[in-house]
Design a protein around this motif. Structure first.
Motif, PDB file in Angstrom:
ATOM      1  N   UNK A 172       0.042   7.710  16.034  1.00  0.00           N
ATOM      2  CA  UNK A 172      -1.252   7.588  15.138  1.00  0.00           C
ATOM      3  C   UNK A 172      -1.878   6.298  15.322  1.00  0.00           C
ATOM      4  N   UNK A 220      -4.771  -0.508  15.415  1.00  0.00           N
ATOM      5  CA  UNK A 220      -3.312  -0.065  15.734  1.00  0.00           C
ATOM      6  C   UNK A 220      -2.940   1.176  16.239  1.00  0.00           C
ATOM      7  N   UNK A 270       0.782  -1.089   0.092  1.00  0.00           N
ATOM      8  CA  UNK A 270       0.097   0.036   0.014  1.00  0.00           C
ATOM      9  C   UNK A 270       1.008   1.313   0.008  1.00  0.00           C
ATOM     10  N   UNK A 325      -4.805   6.558   2.619  1.00  0.00           N
ATOM     11  CA  UNK A 325      -4.457   5.751   1.699  1.00  0.00           C
ATOM     12  C   UNK A 325      -4.477   6.357   0.212  1.00  0.00           C
ATOM     13  N   UNK A 357       4.719  11.849  17.554  1.00  0.00           N
ATOM     14  CA  UNK A 357       3.497  11.950  16.929  1.00  0.00           C
ATOM     15  C   UNK A 357       2.782  10.400  16.820  1.00  0.00           C
ATOM     16  N   UNK A 366      -5.645   0.297   5.952  1.00  0.00           N
ATOM     17  CA  UNK A 366      -5.959   0.790   7.205  1.00  0.00           C
ATOM     18  C   UNK A 366      -6.244   2.290   7.105  1.00  0.00           C
ATOM     19  N   UNK A 367      -7.135   2.477   7.913  1.00  0.00           N
ATOM     20  CA  UNK A 367      -7.608   4.048   8.217  1.00  0.00           C
ATOM     21  C   UNK A 367      -7.057   4.837   9.180  1.00  0.00           C
ATOM     22  N   UNK A 368      -6.560   5.808   9.081  1.00  0.00           N
ATOM     23  CA  UNK A 368      -5.820   6.411  10.195  1.00  0.00           C
ATOM     24  C   UNK A 368      -6.816   7.757  10.730  1.00  0.00           C
ATOM     25  N   UNK A 369      -6.187   7.880  12.137  1.00  0.00           N
ATOM     26  CA  UNK A 369      -6.657   8.966  12.780  1.00  0.00           C
ATOM     27  C   UNK A 369      -5.902  10.252  12.349  1.00  0.00           C
ATOM     28  N   UNK A 370      -6.316  11.437  12.940  1.00  0.00           N
ATOM     29  CA  UNK A 370      -5.483  12.826  12.713  1.00  0.00           C
ATOM     30  C   UNK A 370      -4.345  12.890  13.282  1.00  0.00           C
ATOM     31  N   UNK A 371      -3.987  11.954  14.405  1.00  0.00           N
ATOM     32  CA  UNK A 371      -2.426  11.902  14.922  1.00  0.00           C
ATOM     33  C   UNK A 371      -2.742  12.661  16.531  1.00  0.00           C
ATOM     34  N   UNK A 429       0.633   3.422  16.128  1.00  0.00           N
ATOM     35  CA  UNK A 429       1.960   3.767  15.481  1.00  0.00           C
ATOM     36  C   UNK A 429       2.381   5.088  16.166  1.00  0.00           C
ATOM     37  N   UNK A 434       0.540   5.271   0.902  1.00  0.00           N
ATOM     38  CA  UNK A 434      -0.077   6.459   1.763  1.00  0.00           C
ATOM     39  C   UNK A 434       0.703   7.757   1.621  1.00  0.00           C
ATOM     40  N   UNK A 448      -5.443  16.535  19.916  1.00  0.00           N
ATOM     41  CA  UNK A 448      -4.351  16.586  18.561  1.00  0.00           C
ATOM     42  C   UNK A 448      -3.029  16.913  19.261  1.00  0.00           C
ATOM     43  N   UNK A 474       1.025  17.290  10.361  1.00  0.00           N
ATOM     44  CA  UNK A 474      -0.101  17.489  11.196  1.00  0.00           C
ATOM     45  C   UNK A 474      -1.344  16.809  10.962  1.00  0.00           C
ATOM     46  N   UNK A 475      -1.261  15.913  10.005  1.00  0.00           N
ATOM     47  CA  UNK A 475      -2.577  14.898   9.795  1.00  0.00           C
ATOM     48  C   UNK A 475      -2.111  13.622   9.679  1.00  0.00           C
ATOM     49  N   UNK A 476      -3.308  12.611   9.930  1.00  0.00           N
ATOM     50  CA  UNK A 476      -2.832  11.068   9.506  1.00  0.00           C
ATOM     51  C   UNK A 476      -2.518  10.830   8.114  1.00  0.00           C
ATOM     52  N   UNK A 477      -1.933   9.841   7.910  1.00  0.00           N
ATOM     53  CA  UNK A 477      -1.570   9.367   6.521  1.00  0.00           C
ATOM     54  C   UNK A 477      -2.834   8.848   5.988  1.00  0.00           C
ATOM     55  N   UNK A 479       0.702  -4.263   9.343  1.00  0.00           N
ATOM     56  CA  UNK A 479       1.100  -3.085   8.248  1.00  0.00           C
ATOM     57  C   UNK A 479       2.713  -2.860   8.827  1.00  0.00           C
TER      58      UNK A 479
END
Lengths: 112, 115
Positions: free
Chosen positions: B90, B33, A34, A46, B88, B104-109, B35, A36, B9, A41-44, A100
């Protein structure tokens, strides 16, 4: 032991040209790979994925190529746009362990 | 749209304090997860969970613990923070099945600073 490696920490490309980001892996158990994209300051988020049994997957401006014998994949972005400037992570997914594993990332800068 | 929400945040904590980082997902995903992202090191897996009350160590679990009492919620606990835990953090979730929809879908951290 780093299972996923991105050897180029940064890359600069002119707007409209092709960006090629590379990734190497060592774990033969990965079922999917995958890519990304991450802004500060944001999440990854996809981008695109590829099954280990395929050699190419395309989605709009993004194409991922997989060379299984070389344990190498690459992400092509054509044409590159300034909004593509971000850090790009490749990841391998092992369905046996549900994990992952991410690379260290490549910072892409697209110059207007 | 899948939503993964992290409770904070930005956090600033003193060395030795206990910290809870909360993560909630709304897509009924089995996998969750944690990270951490550090410059030059990429995303490193701390812990993950594939079911309620199940947890597995990732690559860097030392100094951390986790809790998954409900399917939608996965908490990361730093029992006694140290400055090398400034990072950071995540959270991510994913569907347990196979196929191309395995992203996988991530949050904003959460940017944690330990002083």
């Amino acid at each position: 032991d780093q299972q996923v490696k991105q050897n180029s920490p940064s890359l600069s490309v002119q707007e409209g040209r092709i960006s090629i980001l590379n990734c190497d892996y060592t774990n033969s158990m990965f079922d999917y790979f995958l890519w990304y994209k991450k802004y500060p300051a944001e999440g990854p988020t996809f981008l695109i994925s590829i099954s280990s049994i395929k050699d190419k997957n395309e989605d709009g401006r993004f194409t991922v190529f997989l060379n299984k014998s070389a344990k190498h994949l690459s992400l092509h972005i054509v044409p590159s746009q300034p909004g593509d400037s971000a850090v790009y992570f490749c990841a391998g997914f092992d369905s046996g362990t549900y994990k992952y594993i991410f690379g260290t990332g490549t910072r892409l800068k697209v110059l207007a | 749209d899948v939503k993964v929400t992290q409770s904070s945040r930005y956090l600033v904590k003193r060395t030795g304090e206990k910290v809870f980082l909360e993560c909630v997902q709304d897509m009924d995903h089995e996998n969750m997860f944690w990270y951490r992202q550090d410059p030059g090191l990429g995303l490193r897996l701390i812990y993950f969970s594939y079911d309620v009350k199940m947890k597995e160590k990732g690559d860097i679990p030392e100094g951390y613990s986790v809790s998954r009492e409900k399917k939608e919620r996965f908490s990361l606990i730093l029992e006694s923070t140290s400055t090398n835990q400034t990072s950071m953090y995540l959270c991510a979730s994913s569907y347990l099945g196979q196929g191309l929809n395995t992203e996988a879908f991530f949050g904003q951290g959460t940017r944690l600073t330990v002083v």
